[in-house]
Design a protein around this motif. Structure first.
Motif, PDB file in Angstrom:
ATOM      1  N   GLY A   1       1.531   5.803  -7.582  1.00 31.03           N
ATOM      2  CA  GLY A   1       0.459   6.702  -8.380  1.00 31.03           C
ATOM      3  C   GLY A   1       0.495   8.156  -7.695  1.00 31.03           C
ATOM      4  N   ASN A   2       1.498   8.553  -6.765  1.00 28.34           N
ATOM      5  CA  ASN A   2       1.241  10.339  -6.562  1.00 28.34           C
ATOM      6  C   ASN A   2       2.665  10.579  -7.236  1.00 28.34           C
ATOM      7  OD1 ASN A   2      -0.270  12.048  -4.007  1.00 28.34           O
ATOM      8  ND2 ASN A   2       0.466   9.829  -2.895  1.00 28.34           N
ATOM      9  N   ILE A   3       3.783   9.756  -7.950  1.00 28.51           N
ATOM     10  CA  ILE A   3       4.646  10.116  -9.172  1.00 28.51           C
ATOM     11  C   ILE A   3       4.113  10.336  -9.730  1.00 28.51           C
ATOM     12  CG2 ILE A   3       6.138   9.120  -9.876  1.00 28.51           C
ATOM     13  CD1 ILE A   3       7.767   8.234  -6.931  1.00 28.51           C
TER      14      ILE A   3
ATOM     15  N   CYS B   1      -1.934  20.007   0.087  1.00 32.92           N
ATOM     16  CA  CYS B   1      -2.153  19.417  -1.683  1.00 32.92           C
ATOM     17  C   CYS B   1      -1.037  18.191  -1.599  1.00 32.92           C
ATOM     18  CB  CYS B   1      -2.100  20.315  -2.387  1.00 32.92           C
ATOM     19  SG  CYS B   1      -0.499  21.476  -1.922  1.00 32.92           S
ATOM     20  N   TRP B   2      -0.501  18.240  -1.462  1.00 35.24           N
ATOM     21  CA  TRP B   2       0.981  17.423  -1.083  1.00 35.24           C
ATOM     22  C   TRP B   2       0.930  15.879  -0.719  1.00 35.24           C
ATOM     23  CZ3 TRP B   2       2.558  14.785   2.668  1.00 35.24           C
ATOM     24  CH2 TRP B   2       2.580  14.640   4.195  1.00 35.24           C
ATOM     25  N   LEU B   3      -0.406  15.367  -0.202  1.00 37.23           N
ATOM     26  CA  LEU B   3      -0.295  14.467   0.059  1.00 37.23           C
ATOM     27  C   LEU B   3      -1.290  13.586  -1.458  1.00 37.23           C
ATOM     28  CD1 LEU B   3      -2.413  14.285   3.265  1.00 37.23           C
ATOM     29  CD2 LEU B   3      -0.652  13.179   3.275  1.00 37.23           C
ATOM     30  N   CYS B   4      -2.243  14.514  -2.171  1.00 42.31           N
ATOM     31  CA  CYS B   4      -2.555  14.155  -3.733  1.00 42.31           C
ATOM     32  C   CYS B   4      -2.621  15.100  -4.533  1.00 42.31           C
ATOM     33  CB  CYS B   4      -4.156  12.928  -2.891  1.00 42.31           C
ATOM     34  SG  CYS B   4      -5.092  12.700  -4.650  1.00 42.31           S
ATOM     35  N   PRO B   5      -1.921  15.278  -5.773  1.00 39.67           N
ATOM     36  CA  PRO B   5      -2.619  15.563  -6.963  1.00 39.67           C
ATOM     37  C   PRO B   5      -3.732  16.626  -6.603  1.00 39.67           C
ATOM     38  CG  PRO B   5      -1.557  13.894  -7.687  1.00 39.67           C
ATOM     39  CD  PRO B   5      -1.670  13.839  -6.563  1.00 39.67           C
ATOM     40  N   LEU B   6      -4.339  15.432  -6.258  1.00 35.73           N
ATOM     41  CA  LEU B   6      -6.407  16.078  -7.307  1.00 35.73           C
ATOM     42  C   LEU B   6      -6.609  16.497  -6.463  1.00 35.73           C
ATOM     43  CD1 LEU B   6      -7.202  12.005  -7.636  1.00 35.73           C
ATOM     44  CD2 LEU B   6      -5.787  14.041  -9.420  1.00 35.73           C
ATOM     45  N   ILE B   7      -6.642  17.156  -5.249  1.00 32.39           N
ATOM     46  CA  ILE B   7      -6.424  18.375  -3.700  1.00 32.39           C
ATOM     47  C   ILE B   7      -6.696  19.355  -4.822  1.00 32.39           C
ATOM     48  CG2 ILE B   7      -6.784  19.264  -2.127  1.00 32.39           C
ATOM     49  CD1 ILE B   7      -5.684  16.161  -1.070  1.00 32.39           C
ATOM     50  N   PRO B   8      -7.539  20.176  -4.709  1.00 34.16           N
ATOM     51  CA  PRO B   8      -7.941  21.165  -5.364  1.00 34.16           C
ATOM     52  C   PRO B   8      -7.112  22.583  -4.042  1.00 34.16           C
ATOM     53  CG  PRO B   8      -9.766  21.441  -4.946  1.00 34.16           C
ATOM     54  CD  PRO B   8      -9.227  20.108  -4.285  1.00 34.16           C
ATOM     55  N   SER B   9      -6.022  23.364  -5.046  1.00 34.86           N
ATOM     56  CA  SER B   9      -5.344  24.063  -4.245  1.00 34.86           C
ATOM     57  C   SER B   9      -5.210  25.176  -5.098  1.00 34.86           C
ATOM     58  CB  SER B   9      -3.655  23.340  -3.355  1.00 34.86           C
ATOM     59  OG  SER B   9      -3.743  24.246  -2.680  1.00 34.86           O
ATOM     60  N   PRO B  10      -6.028  26.211  -5.209  1.00 35.51           N
ATOM     61  CA  PRO B  10      -5.890  27.252  -6.325  1.00 35.51           C
ATOM     62  C   PRO B  10      -4.799  28.162  -5.528  1.00 35.51           C
ATOM     63  CG  PRO B  10      -7.603  27.544  -4.854  1.00 35.51           C
ATOM     64  CD  PRO B  10      -7.354  26.557  -4.240  1.00 35.51           C
TER      65      PRO B  10
ATOM     66  N   LEU C   1       1.926  13.438 -14.563  1.00 35.54           N
ATOM     67  CA  LEU C   1       1.357  13.804 -15.413  1.00 35.54           C
ATOM     68  C   LEU C   1       0.669  15.236 -15.477  1.00 35.54           C
ATOM     69  CD1 LEU C   1      -0.493  10.060 -15.778  1.00 35.54           C
ATOM     70  CD2 LEU C   1       0.975  11.756 -17.503  1.00 35.54           C
ATOM     71  N   LEU C   2       0.075  15.627 -14.178  1.00 34.24           N
ATOM     72  CA  LEU C   2      -0.430  16.654 -14.118  1.00 34.24           C
ATOM     73  C   LEU C   2       0.746  17.608 -14.687  1.00 34.24           C
ATOM     74  CD1 LEU C   2      -2.548  16.666 -10.540  1.00 34.24           C
ATOM     75  CD2 LEU C   2      -3.722  16.624 -13.351  1.00 34.24           C
ATOM     76  N   PHE C   3       1.743  17.643 -14.116  1.00 31.89           N
ATOM     77  CA  PHE C   3       3.294  18.710 -13.977  1.00 31.89           C
ATOM     78  C   PHE C   3       2.637  19.383 -15.841  1.00 31.89           C
ATOM     79  CE2 PHE C   3       7.423  19.293 -15.808  1.00 31.89           C
ATOM     80  CZ  PHE C   3       7.947  21.307 -15.160  1.00 31.89           C
ATOM     81  N   LEU C   4       3.098  17.944 -16.813  1.00 33.08           N
ATOM     82  CA  LEU C   4       3.163  17.934 -18.415  1.00 33.08           C
ATOM     83  C   LEU C   4       1.512  18.392 -18.703  1.00 33.08           C
ATOM     84  CD1 LEU C   4       4.510  14.172 -18.832  1.00 33.08           C
ATOM     85  CD2 LEU C   4       5.582  17.039 -19.255  1.00 33.08           C
ATOM     86  N   TRP C   5       0.271  18.494 -18.703  1.00 35.84           N
ATOM     87  CA  TRP C   5      -0.675  18.275 -18.902  1.00 35.84           C
ATOM     88  C   TRP C   5      -1.091  20.165 -18.470  1.00 35.84           C
ATOM     89  CZ3 TRP C   5      -3.788  14.255 -17.170  1.00 35.84           C
ATOM     90  CH2 TRP C   5      -3.906  13.046 -17.749  1.00 35.84           C
ATOM     91  N   THR C   6      -0.187  20.804 -17.333  1.00 39.43           N
ATOM     92  CA  THR C   6      -0.589  22.135 -16.803  1.00 39.43           C
ATOM     93  C   THR C   6       0.334  22.984 -18.004  1.00 39.43           C
ATOM     94  OG1 THR C   6      -0.856  21.519 -14.962  1.00 39.43           O
ATOM     95  CG2 THR C   6      -0.964  23.561 -14.861  1.00 39.43           C
TER      96      THR C   6
ATOM     97  N   LEU D   1       0.884  -1.401  -0.198  1.00 40.50           N
ATOM     98  CA  LEU D   1      -0.297  -0.271   0.004  1.00 40.50           C
ATOM     99  C   LEU D   1       0.744   1.521   0.268  1.00 40.50           C
ATOM    100  CD1 LEU D   1      -2.520   1.493  -0.401  1.00 40.50           C
ATOM    101  CD2 LEU D   1      -2.669   0.758   2.591  1.00 40.50           C
ATOM    102  N   ALA D   2       2.166   1.287   0.557  1.00 37.73           N
ATOM    103  CA  ALA D   2       2.798   2.199   0.419  1.00 37.73           C
ATOM    104  C   ALA D   2       3.571   2.034  -0.073  1.00 37.73           C
ATOM    105  CB  ALA D   2       3.658   2.140   2.315  1.00 37.73           C
ATOM    106  N   GLN D   3       3.922   1.931  -1.251  1.00 40.24           N
ATOM    107  CA  GLN D   3       5.301   1.732  -2.232  1.00 40.24           C
ATOM    108  C   GLN D   3       3.583   2.240  -3.317  1.00 40.24           C
ATOM    109  OE1 GLN D   3       7.634  -1.301  -4.134  1.00 40.24           O
ATOM    110  NE2 GLN D   3       5.988  -2.407  -2.315  1.00 40.24           N
TER     111      GLN D   3
END
Length: 291
Positions: free
Chosen positions: A71-73, A264-273, A78-83, A64-66
């Protein structure tokens, strides 16, 4: 002749640009697969514990940990590339232009403070930090959060993988500090070519070495950018020792990670404007370089 050489260079450049990202992806999934193998089949080493309930829970927790880190990596990458961090689609100019605005002759437009042109991306980037070779895109105002979060989980994942591979180093050094064991640790591919080790031993030694080297490199990048974020600087500003936009510890965290910087660092899907627009920044110090 010059035209042909430039065409060949352009094709080679297009072919080589995605190679660092492909290599990164292969290494990340290879390390994850190897650590999963260690957890499922190799640990615990005591044969009496392999079928106990404690062993099952231990393996589940490790898996679960790994995969949480993996998943976060992947999501942050992906979000880094899409943004896009560029000025494309951003209204520039008007009455808002003031101190720090410059004219980019390549993009043929006025650009705000902390914005600079990237010749790899061929566009100006808001609050440009640097061009990341491993992702093939610039780190800027909109995608800095995903870049830093990706570094965080890569660092923690490589630390975890290095600790899990400690048993590999112990097994290799079990025969003592000999020429064979040292060469197997430092240059396992040479030992494979010479036929002195099996493919299985080579794979474990190679990935264990990759974990250590990768952890040291990612640690340097991660802690460097962590210091920059806490100081409210970009890489370009660090070279000139300027800190004109530092808003204090909490303010710098908010401007880099967004209003939910603590989550927001826990999950990239957490909105943080983000609190700003990437063009206007509060000046808290001298804009001139001190060097």
């Amino acid at each position: 002749m010059t035209s042909f050489a430039s065409q060949v260079f352009a094709r080679v450049d297009r072919f080589c640009r995605p190679l660092p990202m492909v290599l990164n992806t292969v290494l990340v999934f290879s390390i994850t697969g190897e650590v999963s193998y260690l957890v499922l089949l190799e640990a615990p080493l005591d044969a009496d514990q392999k079928k106990t309930v404690w062993s099952a829970w231990w393996k589940a927790a490790h898996l679960l940990a790994q995969y949480f880190m993996l998943g976060n990596i992947c999501w942050n990458a992906l979000l880094f590339l899409w943004t896009s961090p560029s000025i494309k689609g951003v209204f520039l100019g008007g009455e808002g232009m003031g101190q720090g605005w410059r004219y980019c002759y390549t993009c043929e437009t006025h650009t705000p403070p902390r914005c600079s042109h990237c010749y790899d991306c061929n566009v100006c980037v808001l609050r440009r930090d640097h061009h990341c070779v491993f992702f093939g895109q610039c780190v800027g105002f909109r995608n800095y959060r995903y870049f830093l979060s990706c570094l965080l989980f890569m660092w923690s994942g490589l630390l975890y993988a290095t600790l899990m591979n400690a048993e590999v180093f112990l097994v290799i050094l079990k025969e003592g500090v000999t020429v064979h064991s040292v060469l197997l640790l430092l240059i396992p591919w040479l030992m494979l070519v010479s036929g002195q080790v099996s493919a299985r031993a080579f794979a474990f030694a190679f990935i264990a070495d990759t974990c250590v080297v990768g952890f040291l490199l990612v640690s340097a990048f991660f802690f460097f950018h962590l210091v920059l974020m806490l100081r409210g600087q970009t890489t370009r500003e660090w070279y000139s020792t300027r800190r004109p936009y530092s808003l204090g510890l909490r303010g710098n965290l908010r401007h880099a990670l967004g209003l939910r910087w603590y989550l927001c660092w826990l999950c990239p899907l957490i909105p943080s404007p983000l609190p700003g627009d990437g063009m206007n920044f509060e000046v808290t110090g001298p804009l001139e370089s001190t060097r």
